[in-house]
Design an enzyme around this catalytic site. Structure first.
Site: not given
Ligand code: ZN
Length: 493
Positions: A273, A290, A407, A432, A434
């Site tokens: 983003d 990426h 994250g 994060s 989880t």
């Protein structure tokens, strides 16, 4: 010696049939899996070998082979699942004790005092190392679980050992205040508070949205071959992932604050983003693993333009054409160009998911010959940016003094490879929603990452001004039962 020899020897015996959990895409795991004998096992023989083993070059690749071999067959169990009270699973306390014992006495002695002495079954012992006994072994003799146990032990020994001196949230604050060269690894979780979808999340992310397009594997959308075959598939959904904001989250602001304080070594981001740039992270401190929408290139002639040039096309669902290719096609065709239209007026090659955009003059050219622009986000099948490994191996590895992971579940390469690559004595913390079980962090801070970083800054006495941080937020921080360094952050609405 006997049992660990047995565990290792069992790797050479014929494997058990795996008829379930086989995907049709992967012919290598079809029918009888004879993969088990190929499992690489390098169990260190004594503790002095541990460090060498952990530092051995290429180990990472071998593990990836092993794990991809098992693929969907292997089910990881998070530490929190150990509490579920399943009769065949270890409790967390048992698991922690087994892991410590393994490190203390080495794998051979460990096997002798556990499975060989009959104090516990191999099947149950697997769960202490985060592996769920696979359904295809159900009902087999306990020996059948030895290859997997061997894998589990090796994997455990290859993990970085948690540094026991860092545990509390205040320890985390001290580490950040004292560090000078922090690597920050970020993933989709740092942008979701802006409503940007986590397109890797299986349940609710973009991939779920894509199912209505009838794609068997939504990853096809980001596959370079699919894109070359039919760019309209990507451009049908591209507007959904197009960064359309000039905002950034408190977490982005936190990374920027680290930069301002001269503490940021590198931010490795999985996100496409480009919000790191909006937040002011300097290009030389940022690796977008990426790629991003910041630039776009022609898939044929590689002509590169600023990404925003094609944003109007993306928003309209049109396939952006390469101005350079178009120009040379026009020059070649000249005035004698025959219009290539099929009888019904449709151009020859239309996408499966044609957006119905009106044919323009440019569309009259045979665009199948090339000239499609693609945002410079890295697709499956494309090479990663060179800067990634250059910076990590030749620069960061020697300078880093703290790692903060925010994250991301660290499941996707190349970001997943950064943490195991760095020296094990460098403190690592995790922020994060989880927890992950395949990496041992020194401190886990679980919750909304915006909330966690705001609290870290407050305790550090730093101003993290951001409109998304409520002035008086009531925060509840709990140490998770059974853990010494896993903190659960929640806010009271
Ligand atoms: Zn071109």
């Amino acid at each position: 010696m006997a049992t660990s020899a047995k565990v290792n020897a069992s790797l050479k015996q014929p494997a058990h049939p795996v008829s379930t959990a086989v995907t049709d895409e992967d012919p290598s795991v079809e029918g009888e899996i004879d993969g088990l004998p190929r499992v690489h096992v390098h169990v260190p023989l004594d503790d002095s070998d541990l460090e060498d083993a952990a530092e051995a070059d290429g180990e990472l690749d071998e593990w990836e082979d092993t794990e991809s071999l098992y693929g969907d067959v292997l089910q990881e169990m998070g530490d929190d699942q150990l509490f579920d009270g399943e009769p065949d699973a270890c409790t967390l306390e048992e698991a922690v004790a087994f892991r410590q014992q393994l490190r203390a006495i080495g794998p051979m002695e460990f096997c002798r005092t556990t499975v060989e002495a009959g104090t516990i079954s191999a099947k149950k012992l697997l769960t202490a190392f985060g592996l769920k006994p696979p359904p295809f072994l159900e009902g087999e003799d306990d020996d059948a679980y030895y290859p997997l146990l061997s894998l589990a032990l090796s994997r455990e020994l290859s993990k970085r050992i948690k540094l026991t001196q860092y545990n509390s949230v205040d320890d985390a604050v001290d580490l950040i205040k004292n560090a000078k060269n922090i690597i920050v690894l970020t993933g989709a979780g740092i942008s979701t508070s802006l409503g940007i979808p986590d397109f890797r999340s299986k349940d609710k992310g973009l991939y779920a949205k894509l199912e209505y397009l009838g794609l068997s594997d939504p990853q096809e959308v980001f596959d370079i071959n699919t894109f070359r075959d039919d760019p309209s598939i990507f451009y049908t959904i591209a507007r959904d992932i197009l960064p359309s904001t000039d905002r950034f989250t408190p977490t982005h602001a936190f990374i920027h604050l680290l930069q301002q304080k001269g503490k940021l070594l590198t931010n490795y981001s999985q996100n496409i983003d480009n919000i790191e740039s909006i937040a002011g992270i300097l290009p030389e401190k940022l690796i977008q693993c990426h790629g991003s929408f910041a630039t776009a290139s022609c898939v044929e002639c590689k002509y590169q333009i600023p990404g925003e040039t094609i944003f109007p096309d993306i928003k309209a669902g049109r396939i952006p054409k390469c101005p350079k290719c178009i120009a040379s096609l026009k020059a070649q065709a000249g005035t004698s160009m025959k219009r290539k239209r099929s009888q019904n007026g449709q151009s020859k090659k239309r996408g499966r998911y044609d957006s119905g955009a009106d044919d323009s003059t440019d569309d009259d050219l045979d665009t199948a010959k090339g000239g499609i622009m693609k945002p410079d986000i890295t697709f499956f099948g494309e090479q990663l940016p060179d800067r990634f490994s250059d910076r990590l191996t030749n620069h960061d590895k020697h300078l880093v003094d703290l790692v903060i992971v925010i994250g991301t579940s660290l499941k996707v390469a190349p970001v997943s490879e950064v943490v195991p690559y760095l020296p094990a004595h460098i403190p690592q913390m995790y922020i994060s929603k989880t927890p992950v079980s395949h990496v041992n962090f020194d401190i886990d801070m679980l919750g909304e990452c915006d909330v966690v970083v705001a609290e870290l800054c407050r305790r550090a006495g730093w101003d993290l001004n951001h409109e998304m941080i409520p002035e008086k937020q009531k925060l509840d921080i709990k140490l998770q039962d059974g853990f010494t360094s896993r903190h659960l952050f929640s806010t009271e609405e």
